[in-house]
Write an enzyme that holds these catalytic residues in place. Sequence first.
Site, PDB file in Angstrom:
ATOM      1  CG  ASN A 196      -1.392   8.785   1.189  1.00  0.00           C
ATOM      2  OD1 ASN A 196      -0.625   8.977   2.295  1.00  0.00           O
ATOM      3  ND2 ASN A 196      -2.574   8.435   1.243  1.00  0.00           N
ATOM      4  CE  LYS A 216      -7.102   3.048  -1.424  1.00  0.00           C
ATOM      5  NZ  LYS A 216      -7.435   3.803  -0.184  1.00  0.00           N
ATOM      6  CE1 TYR A 249      -3.946   1.943   0.354  1.00  0.00           C
ATOM      7  CE2 TYR A 249      -3.366   2.457   2.413  1.00  0.00           C
ATOM      8  CZ  TYR A 249      -4.101   2.812   1.529  1.00  0.00           C
ATOM      9  OH  TYR A 249      -5.300   3.449   1.476  1.00  0.00           O
ATOM     10  CG  ASP A 295     -11.257   4.690  -0.243  1.00  0.00           C
ATOM     11  OD1 ASP A 295     -11.542   4.720   1.095  1.00  0.00           O
ATOM     12  OD2 ASP A 295     -10.122   4.696  -0.621  1.00  0.00           O
ATOM     13  CG  ASP A 296      -9.917   8.520  -3.207  1.00  0.00           C
ATOM     14  OD1 ASP A 296      -8.767   8.489  -2.680  1.00  0.00           O
ATOM     15  OD2 ASP A 296     -10.177   7.928  -4.226  1.00  0.00           O
ATOM     16  CD  GLU A 323      -9.091   4.382  -3.585  1.00  0.00           C
ATOM     17  OE1 GLU A 323     -10.104   3.817  -2.914  1.00  0.00           O
ATOM     18  OE2 GLU A 323      -8.741   5.157  -3.424  1.00  0.00           O
ATOM     19  CG  ASP A 324      -6.700   7.037  -6.267  1.00  0.00           C
ATOM     20  OD1 ASP A 324      -7.502   7.424  -4.958  1.00  0.00           O
ATOM     21  OD2 ASP A 324      -5.618   6.424  -5.886  1.00  0.00           O
ATOM     22  NE  ARG A 329      -6.725  11.914  -6.124  1.00  0.00           N
ATOM     23  CZ  ARG A 329      -6.733  10.963  -5.002  1.00  0.00           C
ATOM     24  NH1 ARG A 329      -5.771  10.178  -4.831  1.00  0.00           N
ATOM     25  NH2 ARG A 329      -7.617  10.969  -4.378  1.00  0.00           N
TER      26      ARG A 329
END
Length: 598
Positions: free
Chosen positions: A423, A181, A110, A275-276, A252-253, A163
């Site tokens: 991150n 993930k 991760y 999630d973000d 996600e992203d 992203r």
Amino acid sequence: MLRRSFLRYAGETRQSLQQQLRGVDFLKNRFTNKGTAFTLEERDHLGVTGLLPPAVESISDQIDRYWSQFNLLDQPINKYQLLRGLLDTNTTLYYALGLKYVKDILPIIYTPTVGEACQKYGALYQRDNGVYISSTYAGQIRSVLANTRKRAVDIIVVTDGSRILGLGDLGANGMGISIGKCSLYVLGGGISPSRVLPVMIDVGTNNESLKSDPLYLGNRISRVADEEFYAVMDEFMASVKDLWPEAVVQFEDFSNNHCFDMLTRYQEKYRCFNDDIQGTGAVVSAGFINAIALANLPPKDHRLLVFGAGSAAAGVVQAISDLSVSKFGITKEDVKKQVYLVDSQGLVSNNREGRLQKHKVQWARDDTPADKANALKSLWDVVQYVKPTALLGLGGVGPVFTEEIVKFMTTYCSRPIIFPLSNPSSKAEILPSDAYKWSNGKAIVASGSPFPDTTVNGKVYRPSQGNNMYIFPGVGLGCTIALPATIPQELLVVASKRLTDMVGSALESQQTLYPPINEIRNVSKNIAVAVIQECQRLGIATTKLPDSPQELMKLVDRRMYAPKYPDEAYYMKGKRKSALRSPTRHHNPTGTVEAPKQ
Ligand SMILES: NC(=O)C1=CN([C@@H]2O[C@H](COP(=O)(O)OP(=O)(O)OC[C@H]3O[C@@H](n4cnc5c(N)ncnc54)[C@H](OP(=O)(O)O)[C@@H]3O)[C@@H](O)[C@H]2O)C=CC1
Ligand SMILES: CC(=O)C(=O)O
Ligand SMILES: [Mg+2]
């Protein structure tokens, strides 16, 4: 004579070939493979004698070997490659190793290492177990998903790679983040590995250097227009629901030109969440509430400055508002007065020049003096103007919380809250060690990626890790058990509350904002129970569930996957029929419709 012996030979060969194929399938299938842990009897029965070294080992022997290989490697990216190889060949061992060494393994599978792995995805590629949906598959997405031959799927993590962490548009390389993930869903949330599915929606990339990289594996086209993007996403979501009605979809992203609209478009129709926005909101608000308790300043006296006003920042301020309203009884309007956002143009104010993106409007300041609205551009300008008691970093650009800023905060604030949440590590707004040093140990710190301890004046300080990995596995687990048709925000709020409360006495004694990461399974279990209870309270659970918390805890516990090899009876099928048992719903060792023939 010759012919008869040939026939006998051919017959034997055919027979042993069948035998061999059957055994090889067991070795090749990452869910059934147990490598050197196959007993001699199993090897004989499956016809794989000689295809493995003679020694028969236990899973703990195998863990020890991989652990020493892991420690022989210096570079995190090489450790990542070692573990990916294991995931793709012996999934049980991968998770058994991961659970034994959670704290050491997480930074590899991760953040931060998964970021580097995504950047180098094409160069490092060997194989993966995800699904790529190209925009050109329009009209066939259901059958492409069905190619996985998965009977059932609990969790899908889907990205379009636009992203990835704070690394920007990585196109199809974003598959690495979905894989990472999904691994956390298994490791942390106890979802069965055969029931998670990483998905990459390849709708092109605007990253020119990727497109011209000979090793790039995605479609070398520019990102498609919105109409085509939503057509692909709509078809994908409908196909998932049709094929695997029990699945939870985690977005996600996805870049912020789509992620908010996607949530609006799908969250009342499908069992999905972002999630973000929502996971990050829940984890950061949980840590923030604990930080406030440590800071010894009443909630209403805080001034919260968030660097970055994108998907994560919007989710975080919304969640802090939700949690403050429910925990402290403050009104939303009052919370809003305490929040300041900074984007690439400076302080987000209603009266600054230019149009604000939709997600910024509700948090835009409406009290910025006219002469300052366009003047407060740099973070330092805004810090001086706001005098924040809490500074959160979600800008994804690297170190911007300077010594000057930290020292300034200590002049009016006894315990500044400083959260460098971006991150991977290279994008963190400040090194936790600098936050501690420059504040003389006063800062309360949580970072998105893991960082080492720091000693200041002989005292050791340990930054907490404020990462959505504390939230999404438990939320996903709870939802796969209660099966609500959709995932309302209330489920994220209770997840956040439960996480805050789980720190308990360690908050004061150890100054830690989250439970230790090696307790991730227990965290997820508790969050899952809270989520299920909230589903029951809201009347949206669609499965039969016990009422008592103890029974719910037992149920969740039972549903959590433990990385153990299937027992001998599974491999010896046909030989000892009486010992046969079918794989349980949650431990389908093959994970596919096509189990190796026995
Ligand atoms: N710890 C955790 O669990 C999580 C951390 N994150 C991290 O948060 C970061 C941001 O993610 P996300 O919100 O989704 O990304 P977005 O792209 O949605 O948002 C980025 C925001 O940062 C702003 N920004 C960019 N450059 C600057 C600059 N030089 N000065 C001021 N503001 C700037 C952008 O401004 P503008 O709006 O003007 O373009 C935008 O508002 C990433 O690094 C990600 O890894 C994300 C999710 C979870
Ligand atoms: C942690 C996470 O989801 C991110 O950085 O995007
Ligand atoms: Mg993310």
